[in-house]
Structure formats: C-alpha cells, structure tokens
Design an enzyme around this catalytic site. Structure first.
Site, PDB file in Angstrom:
ATOM      1  N   TYR A 144       0.861  -1.182   0.000  1.00 54.49           N
ATOM      2  CA  TYR A 144       0.000   0.000   0.000  1.00 54.49           C
ATOM      3  C   TYR A 144       0.892   1.223   0.000  1.00 54.49           C
ATOM      4  O   TYR A 144       1.825   1.315   0.807  1.00 54.49           O
ATOM      5  CB  TYR A 144      -0.890  -0.017   1.242  1.00 54.49           C
ATOM      6  CG  TYR A 144      -1.770   1.203   1.406  1.00 54.49           C
ATOM      7  CD1 TYR A 144      -2.913   1.368   0.633  1.00 54.49           C
ATOM      8  CD2 TYR A 144      -1.467   2.183   2.353  1.00 54.49           C
ATOM      9  CE1 TYR A 144      -3.730   2.476   0.780  1.00 54.49           C
ATOM     10  CE2 TYR A 144      -2.277   3.298   2.510  1.00 54.49           C
ATOM     11  CZ  TYR A 144      -3.405   3.434   1.725  1.00 54.49           C
ATOM     12  OH  TYR A 144      -4.213   4.547   1.884  1.00 54.49           O
ATOM     13  N   ASP A 239       9.589   2.934  -0.870  1.00 56.45           N
ATOM     14  CA  ASP A 239       8.599   3.609  -0.026  1.00 56.45           C
ATOM     15  C   ASP A 239       8.928   3.316   1.443  1.00 56.45           C
ATOM     16  O   ASP A 239       8.620   2.242   1.959  1.00 56.45           O
ATOM     17  CB  ASP A 239       7.196   3.108  -0.401  1.00 56.45           C
ATOM     18  CG  ASP A 239       6.116   3.771   0.446  1.00 56.45           C
ATOM     19  OD1 ASP A 239       6.451   4.566   1.343  1.00 56.45           O
ATOM     20  OD2 ASP A 239       4.931   3.469   0.199  1.00 56.45           O
ATOM     21  N   LYS A 267       5.198   9.612   8.405  1.00 57.35           N
ATOM     22  CA  LYS A 267       5.143   9.112   9.784  1.00 57.35           C
ATOM     23  C   LYS A 267       6.249   9.656  10.693  1.00 57.35           C
ATOM     24  O   LYS A 267       6.134  10.766  11.194  1.00 57.35           O
ATOM     25  CB  LYS A 267       5.115   7.589   9.771  1.00 57.35           C
ATOM     26  CG  LYS A 267       3.883   7.073   8.969  1.00 57.35           C
ATOM     27  CD  LYS A 267       3.637   5.617   9.134  1.00 57.35           C
ATOM     28  CE  LYS A 267       2.580   5.082   8.188  1.00 57.35           C
ATOM     29  NZ  LYS A 267       1.209   5.221   8.641  1.00 57.35           N
TER      30      LYS A 267
HETATM   31  N1  HOZ Z   1      -3.647   3.271   6.188  1.00 58.14           N
HETATM   32  C1  HOZ Z   1      -3.008   3.397   7.464  1.00 58.14           C
HETATM   33  C2  HOZ Z   1      -2.701   2.048   8.001  1.00 58.14           C
HETATM   34  N2  HOZ Z   1      -1.830   1.276   7.213  1.00 58.14           N
HETATM   35  C3  HOZ Z   1      -3.789   4.288   8.433  1.00 58.14           C
HETATM   36  C4  HOZ Z   1      -5.077   3.776   8.912  1.00 58.14           C
HETATM   37  C5  HOZ Z   1      -5.851   4.740   9.787  1.00 58.14           C
HETATM   38  O1  HOZ Z   1      -5.320   5.748  10.250  1.00 58.14           O
HETATM   39  O2  HOZ Z   1      -7.026   4.478   9.999  1.00 58.14           O
END
Ligand code: HOZ
Length: 428
Positions: A144, A239, A267
C-alpha cells in the site's frame, strides 16, 4: 470493559463521516466492534473516553517510535506554535529537517517536504514519469502506497480490509499503467523487465511490506529491483513511509544495503504531525518545480510546527541509538511470547519481524507474499483481536496491518501483553 461513551460518539460520528471515521481501518469494520475514542496518550499507553487504559501497539500507525507525547517533541511543538502555525513561506526549520534526513540517508541528495505519505508517493510516481518520459509503473500485490489513483490497484491496508483491493473511481485508462507483480517474486520481475523494461517509468516497493501484515523483502528481491531498474533506465522508488527511521536510523535501505533513485517518507519524520517527504537523486529532484517542469506544491508543506515535531523526534532518535535497541528487543520478546502462547493453545501462528515492526499471522507459514498472507485465518484473528482489546491491549484492528513497538514500551507492558495472549488464545 465499558465502552458506552465511545459507542455514543461513534453513533454520532457515523451520521457525519463515512463509516464514522476519517480513515477506513480505524472504523474497526473488519473485527466487528466499536472503536474506542481516544482521549489522550502518553508513552506506550492510550486512554479512551470511557477511562479504559490500553497498551498501544498501533502508535498512530508508526510515527510514535519514542512513545506518545514524548517530552522533547511536545516542548518543540509548543514553543514553535507560539510563533505561528503556518506561513506559506520558507522557514529555517525546513532546512534543518532536510539536512538531518540527508545526513542519515545518503541516497537523498535533494528532498521535498509534503504533508503525508500519500502525497510523497504520488509525487514520486509523477517524478519518475516526468523524468523518464514513460507511463508504466510496477507495484506489488498487498503493498500500500497511499490513496492516489495510480497506486490503488491490488493495494494493501484498508483496501484489503474492505476485501476490494482495487478502488472504484480510478479511470481504467490510468489503471492500465499500473502493473502489479507478486512481492518477493524475483523471476516475475525479471520476466516483466525483459518483456517491457523500456516502457517502465519506475518500480515502487515497500522494502518491508507493512500493509498486508508485515512481510519482509528478501535481499535478492531488492537487489533484483535495483539491478533491473538501472539496466532499463527506470527508477527504483523505495517507499519508506513506514520503515523510514523505524527499522533503523538509516532506514530499510541502510539495513538492506540498497541505493534507491527516490525514497518516500512520512510518519516518523513528522513525529506525529502530518508530514511526508520524497527525495533522492539530484538529477531527478532538479526536475521538480520550480527548478523543472514536474509540478508539485502545497500550502502547508514545511510548516514550522510539523517540522519542529519531526526534528525533535529525529534528533532524539539519532542521538540515542538505545531507542532502537530497546524497541527491537521488546518486539522480539513480544513475538516470541505470542508464538509460545499460540503453540500452547494448539493454534497455528507465524510471526514476522523487522526491527520494531512485527505481526502475527494465524497460519503455519512461512508468509513471504500476499498469497501466503491470504492463508491466514481471519476469524481467528478477529476473536484474538477482540479478546486482547478486552484485556487492555490495543492492536491494529486488521490482520493486514503491522504492530509498532516503541522505545517507551516497558518490560511490564510486554509481560502483560503476553499474559493476555495466553489467556485469550487458550479460550479460542
Ligand atoms: N492506512 C493506514 C494504516 N496502514 C492508516 C489507517 C488509519 O489511520 O485508519
């Protein structure tokens, strides 16, 4: 555990926001529960609006390497905020953070700050396309890279939680430029490059996949990506939104000994504030506006408060390597304890770990790609998750996410978590 205030807040939120949330996974849809609404967090613990106290293994999905509300980060944010929140004009803190990142990651010869990991990866893809004059990109199933159009094809994280890994709303005419291969499949990468290597703008990869659970890349896989992209004039985009300054102070690229053309961050470099960045080869980054013709911009990019939070976090981490030693040791102890608890309960479990990122899969394993991840027993995960939550252990509410351990996690936290797992797994 009483969740009545959270339930009330969630009911209202659902009438206001899609699914009651501003990011899908946190809706707890996959595990069939009401998400606790968080009131505050400190160190390794979070506290909900009903007064429940949890050992937290989400850590805001990665940034909280030092634990929540670390004194030095809060001080930097509070002091900086006194002088204004955002100027839409240059400030010195941007260069301070840029210098520190570039010192620690030698492949970054020039960097651009943005506001999220999604912005970083989206912009890096555009840079690769603009630089090479090619349209096709390669990504890997279950990885992702945020929610931009080109990257929401067979994606991980919330896309797996919903069971629909390719998003609606992405034009087919665009999606056809995203090729998805199997993670860790060296032969697949070679075949694709042999067939259409001169059409590929770039390959984007999580060097440790953290959005299908945790699945580390093999050294051979990353070396192959590096070799094939170089041979065919494509760019390798690593990434490191999750792994950056998490798996080590020199990131995953330091750990694996690879030199990407472009790297994306998020992050940790924002210390809990909305920050992302992309950077890499000078000749590529010099093509970004205003120097070159690849456009990318942002009003809040490089704002002083976010830069201050990131700088304070990064200075604490780079000045005290003990943070990494401690967080990794806790993760190892935790995963060993969870595996022993599963063995004791007669349940299949595979644990994957890189540094302070880890994950358990309810399958005998090994888990090296998305096809392996899919063998995990999701119903068992659901029951485990709910049992752990009830014991005061806050895990990512999906099999397809990582756990993040901070340097603030204590031996007591880890022991409490293992004891909870023994009790919960035995009851399943
Ligand atoms: N997409 C992120 C987790 N891999 C963030 C999810 C979230 O903050 O709800």
């Amino acid at each position: 555990m009483n969740h009545s205030v959270s339930e009330k807040l969630f009911a209202e939120a659902k009438s206001l926001m899609p699914g009651g949330v501003n990011s899908p996974v946190r809706a707890f849809g996959n595990v069939g529960a009401t998400p606790p609404f968080i009131a505050r967090a400190k160190g390794s613990h979070i506290y909900d609006v009903d007064g429940n106290d949890y050992v937290d293994y989400v850590g805001s999905w990665g940034p909280m390497m030092l634990g929540h509300a670390h004194d030095s980060v809060i001080k930097a944010v509070a002091e900086t905020a006194q002088n204004g929140l955002s100027f839409g004009a240059p400030c010195g803190l941007e260069s301070e953070l840029a210098k520190l990142v570039m010192q620690l990651v030698p492949s970054i010869q020039m960097i651009r700050m943005v506001n999220s990991g999604t912005e970083a990866t989206m912009s890096a893809i555009r840079a690769a396309r603009g630089f090479t004059g090619r349209d096709k990109i390669i990504k890997f199933e279950g990885c992702y890279h945020g929610h931009s159009d080109s990257l929401l094809i067979k994606a991980g994280s919330g896309m797996l939680t919903t069971g629909k890994p390719s998003s609606k709303g992405v034009p087919a005419d665009l999606a056809k430029y995203t090729l998805t291969l199997q993670y860790n499949d060296v032969a697949g990468v070679r075949e694709t490059f042999n067939a259409i290597g001169d059409e590929i703008a770039g390959v984007i990869v999580e060097p440790v996949a953290g959005n299908m659970g945790v699945v580390p890349a093999t050294q051979e896989f990353l070396q192959t990506l590096s070799g094939e992209t170089r041979k065919h004039g494509a760019l390798l985009i690593v990434d490191e939104v999750m792994t950056g300054f998490r798996v080590g102070i020199h990131c995953a690229q330091g750990l694996y000994g690879i030199t990407p053309d472009l790297t994306t961050f998020g992050k940790i470099i924002g210390g809990g504030m909305p920050v992302g960045a992309y950077g890499g080869r000078l000749d590529v980054m010099q093509q970004i506006a205003p120097l070159g013709g690849i456009y990318q911009a942002g009003t809040l990019s490089g704002n002083p408060v976010a830069m201050a939070a990131g700088l304070a976090t990064m200075r604490e981490l780079s000045g005290n390597p003990e943070h990494y030693v401690r967080a990794e040791r806790s993760t190892t102890t935790l995963l060993k304890g969870l595996k022993a608890a599963a063995d004791e309960a007669g349940l299949p479990m595979t644990t994957n770990q890189v540094g302070s990122m880890g994950c358990v899969f309810f399958t005998p394993g090994p888990v090296t790609c998305f096809a392996d991840v899919q063998k995990s027993d999701l119903e068992l995960f659901r029951k485990y998750f709910l049992g752990m939550l009830d014991e005061g252990i806050y895990l990512a509410p999906s099999q397809f996410e990582a756990i993040f351990v901070s340097s603030a996690h204590t031996d007591d936290d880890i022991e409490k978590t293992i004891a909870a797992a023994c009790k919960v797994l035995k009851s399943l």
